[in-house]
Design a protein around this motif. Structure first.
Motif, PDB file in Angstrom:
ATOM      1  N   ILE A  21       0.815  -1.219   0.000  1.00  0.00           N
ATOM      2  CA  ILE A  21       0.000   0.000   0.000  1.00  0.00           C
ATOM      3  C   ILE A  21       0.851   1.273   0.000  1.00  0.00           C
ATOM      4  O   ILE A  21       0.313   2.379   0.009  1.00  0.00           O
ATOM      5  N   LYS A  22       2.148   1.116  -0.056  1.00  0.00           N
ATOM      6  CA  LYS A  22       3.041   2.265  -0.126  1.00  0.00           C
ATOM      7  C   LYS A  22       2.850   2.996  -1.455  1.00  0.00           C
ATOM      8  O   LYS A  22       2.628   2.384  -2.490  1.00  0.00           O
ATOM      9  N   ALA A  23       2.935   4.326  -1.417  1.00  0.00           N
ATOM     10  CA  ALA A  23       2.736   5.121  -2.622  1.00  0.00           C
ATOM     11  C   ALA A  23       3.898   4.931  -3.588  1.00  0.00           C
ATOM     12  O   ALA A  23       5.064   5.095  -3.222  1.00  0.00           O
ATOM     13  N   PHE A  24       3.564   4.600  -4.817  1.00  0.00           N
ATOM     14  CA  PHE A  24       4.538   4.472  -5.893  1.00  0.00           C
ATOM     15  C   PHE A  24       4.186   5.532  -6.928  1.00  0.00           C
ATOM     16  O   PHE A  24       3.118   5.486  -7.527  1.00  0.00           O
ATOM     17  N   ALA A  25       5.070   6.496  -7.119  1.00  0.00           N
ATOM     18  CA  ALA A  25       4.796   7.628  -8.015  1.00  0.00           C
ATOM     19  C   ALA A  25       3.445   8.255  -7.684  1.00  0.00           C
ATOM     20  O   ALA A  25       2.665   8.612  -8.571  1.00  0.00           O
ATOM     21  N   GLY A  26       3.161   8.362  -6.382  1.00  0.00           N
ATOM     22  CA  GLY A  26       1.967   9.060  -5.922  1.00  0.00           C
ATOM     23  C   GLY A  26       0.710   8.227  -5.799  1.00  0.00           C
ATOM     24  O   GLY A  26      -0.322   8.740  -5.342  1.00  0.00           O
ATOM     25  N   VAL A  27       0.768   6.946  -6.164  1.00  0.00           N
ATOM     26  CA  VAL A  27      -0.418   6.085  -6.122  1.00  0.00           C
ATOM     27  C   VAL A  27      -0.079   4.823  -5.340  1.00  0.00           C
ATOM     28  O   VAL A  27       0.982   4.234  -5.561  1.00  0.00           O
ATOM     29  N   PRO A  28      -0.950   4.370  -4.432  1.00  0.00           N
ATOM     30  CA  PRO A  28      -0.654   3.127  -3.709  1.00  0.00           C
ATOM     31  C   PRO A  28      -0.355   1.977  -4.672  1.00  0.00           C
ATOM     32  O   PRO A  28      -1.055   1.795  -5.673  1.00  0.00           O
ATOM     33  N   MET A  29       0.684   1.228  -4.379  1.00  0.00           N
ATOM     34  CA  MET A  29       1.134   0.174  -5.285  1.00  0.00           C
ATOM     35  C   MET A  29       0.006  -0.780  -5.657  1.00  0.00           C
ATOM     36  O   MET A  29      -0.210  -1.094  -6.835  1.00  0.00           O
ATOM     37  N   LEU A  30      -0.736  -1.272  -4.681  1.00  0.00           N
ATOM     38  CA  LEU A  30      -1.824  -2.198  -4.934  1.00  0.00           C
ATOM     39  C   LEU A  30      -2.861  -1.607  -5.877  1.00  0.00           C
ATOM     40  O   LEU A  30      -3.413  -2.307  -6.731  1.00  0.00           O
ATOM     41  N   ALA A  31      -3.123  -0.320  -5.739  1.00  0.00           N
ATOM     42  CA  ALA A  31      -4.126   0.335  -6.576  1.00  0.00           C
ATOM     43  C   ALA A  31      -3.777   0.237  -8.052  1.00  0.00           C
ATOM     44  O   ALA A  31      -4.663   0.148  -8.908  1.00  0.00           O
ATOM     45  N   ARG A  32      -2.498   0.217  -8.362  1.00  0.00           N
ATOM     46  CA  ARG A  32      -2.073   0.139  -9.765  1.00  0.00           C
ATOM     47  C   ARG A  32      -2.433  -1.222 -10.365  1.00  0.00           C
ATOM     48  O   ARG A  32      -2.930  -1.301 -11.494  1.00  0.00           O
ATOM     49  N   SER A  33      -2.191  -2.295  -9.624  1.00  0.00           N
ATOM     50  CA  SER A  33      -2.525  -3.624 -10.133  1.00  0.00           C
ATOM     51  C   SER A  33      -4.032  -3.796 -10.272  1.00  0.00           C
ATOM     52  O   SER A  33      -4.518  -4.377 -11.259  1.00  0.00           O
ATOM     53  N   ILE A  34      -4.782  -3.303  -9.307  1.00  0.00           N
ATOM     54  CA  ILE A  34      -6.237  -3.384  -9.390  1.00  0.00           C
ATOM     55  C   ILE A  34      -6.746  -2.621 -10.608  1.00  0.00           C
ATOM     56  O   ILE A  34      -7.598  -3.107 -11.365  1.00  0.00           O
ATOM     57  N   ASP A  35      -6.210  -1.429 -10.823  1.00  0.00           N
ATOM     58  CA  ASP A  35      -6.644  -0.618 -11.963  1.00  0.00           C
ATOM     59  C   ASP A  35      -6.374  -1.317 -13.290  1.00  0.00           C
ATOM     60  O   ASP A  35      -7.226  -1.310 -14.187  1.00  0.00           O
ATOM     61  N   LYS A  36      -5.197  -1.937 -13.437  1.00  0.00           N
ATOM     62  CA  LYS A  36      -4.886  -2.643 -14.677  1.00  0.00           C
ATOM     63  C   LYS A  36      -5.838  -3.811 -14.899  1.00  0.00           C
ATOM     64  O   LYS A  36      -6.304  -4.046 -16.016  1.00  0.00           O
ATOM     65  N   ALA A  37      -6.125  -4.544 -13.843  1.00  0.00           N
ATOM     66  CA  ALA A  37      -7.035  -5.680 -13.964  1.00  0.00           C
ATOM     67  C   ALA A  37      -8.435  -5.218 -14.363  1.00  0.00           C
ATOM     68  O   ALA A  37      -9.062  -5.791 -15.269  1.00  0.00           O
ATOM     69  N   LEU A  38      -8.927  -4.173 -13.707  1.00  0.00           N
ATOM     70  CA  LEU A  38     -10.270  -3.681 -14.007  1.00  0.00           C
ATOM     71  C   LEU A  38     -10.356  -3.081 -15.406  1.00  0.00           C
ATOM     72  O   LEU A  38     -11.317  -3.328 -16.144  1.00  0.00           O
ATOM     73  N   SER A  39      -9.354  -2.306 -15.776  1.00  0.00           N
ATOM     74  CA  SER A  39      -9.398  -1.608 -17.068  1.00  0.00           C
ATOM     75  C   SER A  39      -9.163  -2.543 -18.247  1.00  0.00           C
ATOM     76  O   SER A  39      -9.478  -2.197 -19.384  1.00  0.00           O
ATOM     77  N   SER A  40      -8.621  -3.724 -17.987  1.00  0.00           N
ATOM     78  CA  SER A  40      -8.334  -4.658 -19.075  1.00  0.00           C
ATOM     79  C   SER A  40      -9.602  -5.199 -19.733  1.00  0.00           C
ATOM     80  O   SER A  40      -9.592  -5.586 -20.905  1.00  0.00           O
ATOM     81  N   GLY A  41     -10.685  -5.275 -18.965  1.00  0.00           N
ATOM     82  CA  GLY A  41     -11.919  -5.843 -19.475  1.00  0.00           C
ATOM     83  C   GLY A  41     -11.871  -7.353 -19.628  1.00  0.00           C
ATOM     84  O   GLY A  41     -12.763  -7.949 -20.238  1.00  0.00           O
ATOM     85  N   LEU A  42     -10.855  -7.994 -19.064  1.00  0.00           N
ATOM     86  CA  LEU A  42     -10.672  -9.439 -19.221  1.00  0.00           C
ATOM     87  C   LEU A  42     -11.352 -10.255 -18.130  1.00  0.00           C
ATOM     88  O   LEU A  42     -11.527 -11.463 -18.287  1.00  0.00           O
ATOM     89  N   PHE A  43     -11.728  -9.600 -17.030  1.00  0.00           N
ATOM     90  CA  PHE A  43     -12.132 -10.343 -15.843  1.00  0.00           C
ATOM     91  C   PHE A  43     -13.567 -10.057 -15.419  1.00  0.00           C
ATOM     92  O   PHE A  43     -14.005  -8.911 -15.425  1.00  0.00           O
ATOM     93  N   GLN A  44     -14.250 -11.123 -15.027  1.00  0.00           N
ATOM     94  CA  GLN A  44     -15.577 -10.964 -14.452  1.00  0.00           C
ATOM     95  C   GLN A  44     -15.493 -10.488 -12.996  1.00  0.00           C
ATOM     96  O   GLN A  44     -16.398  -9.820 -12.511  1.00  0.00           O
ATOM     97  N   GLN A  45     -14.395 -10.848 -12.337  1.00  0.00           N
ATOM     98  CA  GLN A  45     -14.170 -10.389 -10.964  1.00  0.00           C
ATOM     99  C   GLN A  45     -12.684 -10.130 -10.744  1.00  0.00           C
ATOM    100  O   GLN A  45     -11.828 -10.811 -11.330  1.00  0.00           O
ATOM    101  N   VAL A  46     -12.409  -9.137  -9.911  1.00  0.00           N
ATOM    102  CA  VAL A  46     -11.043  -8.840  -9.478  1.00  0.00           C
ATOM    103  C   VAL A  46     -11.035  -8.987  -7.958  1.00  0.00           C
ATOM    104  O   VAL A  46     -11.709  -8.233  -7.253  1.00  0.00           O
ATOM    105  N   VAL A  47     -10.302  -9.965  -7.475  1.00  0.00           N
ATOM    106  CA  VAL A  47     -10.333 -10.339  -6.056  1.00  0.00           C
ATOM    107  C   VAL A  47      -8.954 -10.139  -5.439  1.00  0.00           C
ATOM    108  O   VAL A  47      -7.944 -10.550  -6.009  1.00  0.00           O
ATOM    109  N   VAL A  48      -8.915  -9.523  -4.275  1.00  0.00           N
ATOM    110  CA  VAL A  48      -7.676  -9.362  -3.518  1.00  0.00           C
ATOM    111  C   VAL A  48      -7.687 -10.354  -2.356  1.00  0.00           C
ATOM    112  O   VAL A  48      -8.661 -10.412  -1.586  1.00  0.00           O
TER     113      VAL A  48
END
Length: 235
Positions: A21-48
């Motif tokens: 959850i540490k900020a990487f270039a101003g954004v929490p690291m985990l948030a970046r992976s979640i955003d890529k998964a959601l924006s890809s349109g490949l997944f019915q669910q994104v689960v942490v």
């Protein structure tokens, strides 16, 4: 076809405190992976998958789901990725949610690109007898010519049989790029080996790969991210 993204993100990182959850270039690291998964349109669910309430709160705020708490025995320094993914799929199955494909995306993959995620799924779908497809990159130098230090601190060839081989005559070796791992859900649940002939490569350019385990890795990743962003190479 149904696909789920599973993002392991436990608490208690020791080498980099609060890494997920540490900020990487101003954004929490985990948030970046979640955003890529959601924006890809490949997944019915994104689960942490996490054991940490603070991580769970961030994941939910970013649009991911946290439908279970990861058990303590899968949240220590010795828990392997495959076991964490299999646990997540089993719990989701018990909750009535089953998926044909599951993609493990690391929480610390700030250089992850959707185009490579898509390539991984397409590769797996196109090879029905294969179980996995994951990100790799070539080593920057032939591993057969690697050096090591002996007990006296002097240099020795790690593979003496290749001491006189020309670099261009040696086969390319690949390393795990530590970004994502597509797999058939049943293969994850059956405990099939990830590093095996039943896996397909998604080959990434080396300059888009940086594993993050130490503070030095983190700094290097931020330098790479800034340069790639300025050059328009990141999505």
């Amino acid at each position: 076809m149904s696909c789920v993204a599973l993002i392991p993100a436990r608490g208690g990182s020791k080498r980099i405190a609060g890494k997920n959850i540490k900020a990487f270039a101003g954004v929490p690291m985990l948030a970046r992976s979640i955003d890529k998964a959601l924006s890809s349109g490949l997944f019915q669910q994104v689960v942490v998958s996490t054991d940490d309430p603070q991580i769970a709160k961030l994941a939910l705020a970013c649009g991911a789901e946290v439908p279970f708490v990861r058990p303590a025995e899968l949240a220590d320094d010795f828990a392997g990725t495959a076991a964490v993914v299999a646990h997540a799929l089993q719990v989701l199955r018990e909750q009535g949610r089953e998926f044909e494909y599951a993609c493990c995306i690391y929480a610390t993959a700030p250089l992850l690109q959707v185009r490579f995620l898509r390539q991984g799924l397409e590769a797996l779908m196109g090879h029905p007898h294969q179980s996995f497809a994951f990100s790799v990159c070539g080593f920057g130098f032939p591993v057969q010519r690697a050096l090591t230090l002996n007990e006296e601190g002097a240099l020795e060839a790690l593979y003496p049989e290749y001491r006189n081989s020309r670099s261009q005559d040696l086969p390319v070796a690949y390393q795990d790029a530590a970004q994502f791992y597509w797999g058939r859900s049943q293969a994850w649940l059956d405990g099939e080996a990830l590093f095996s002939p039943r896996s397909l490569p998604v080959i990434l350019p080396r300059h888009l790969v940086q594993d993050i385990d130490t503070e030095e890795d983190w700094q290097r990743a931020e330098y790479l991210y800034a340069a790639l962003k300025a050059g328009g190479e990141l999505e």
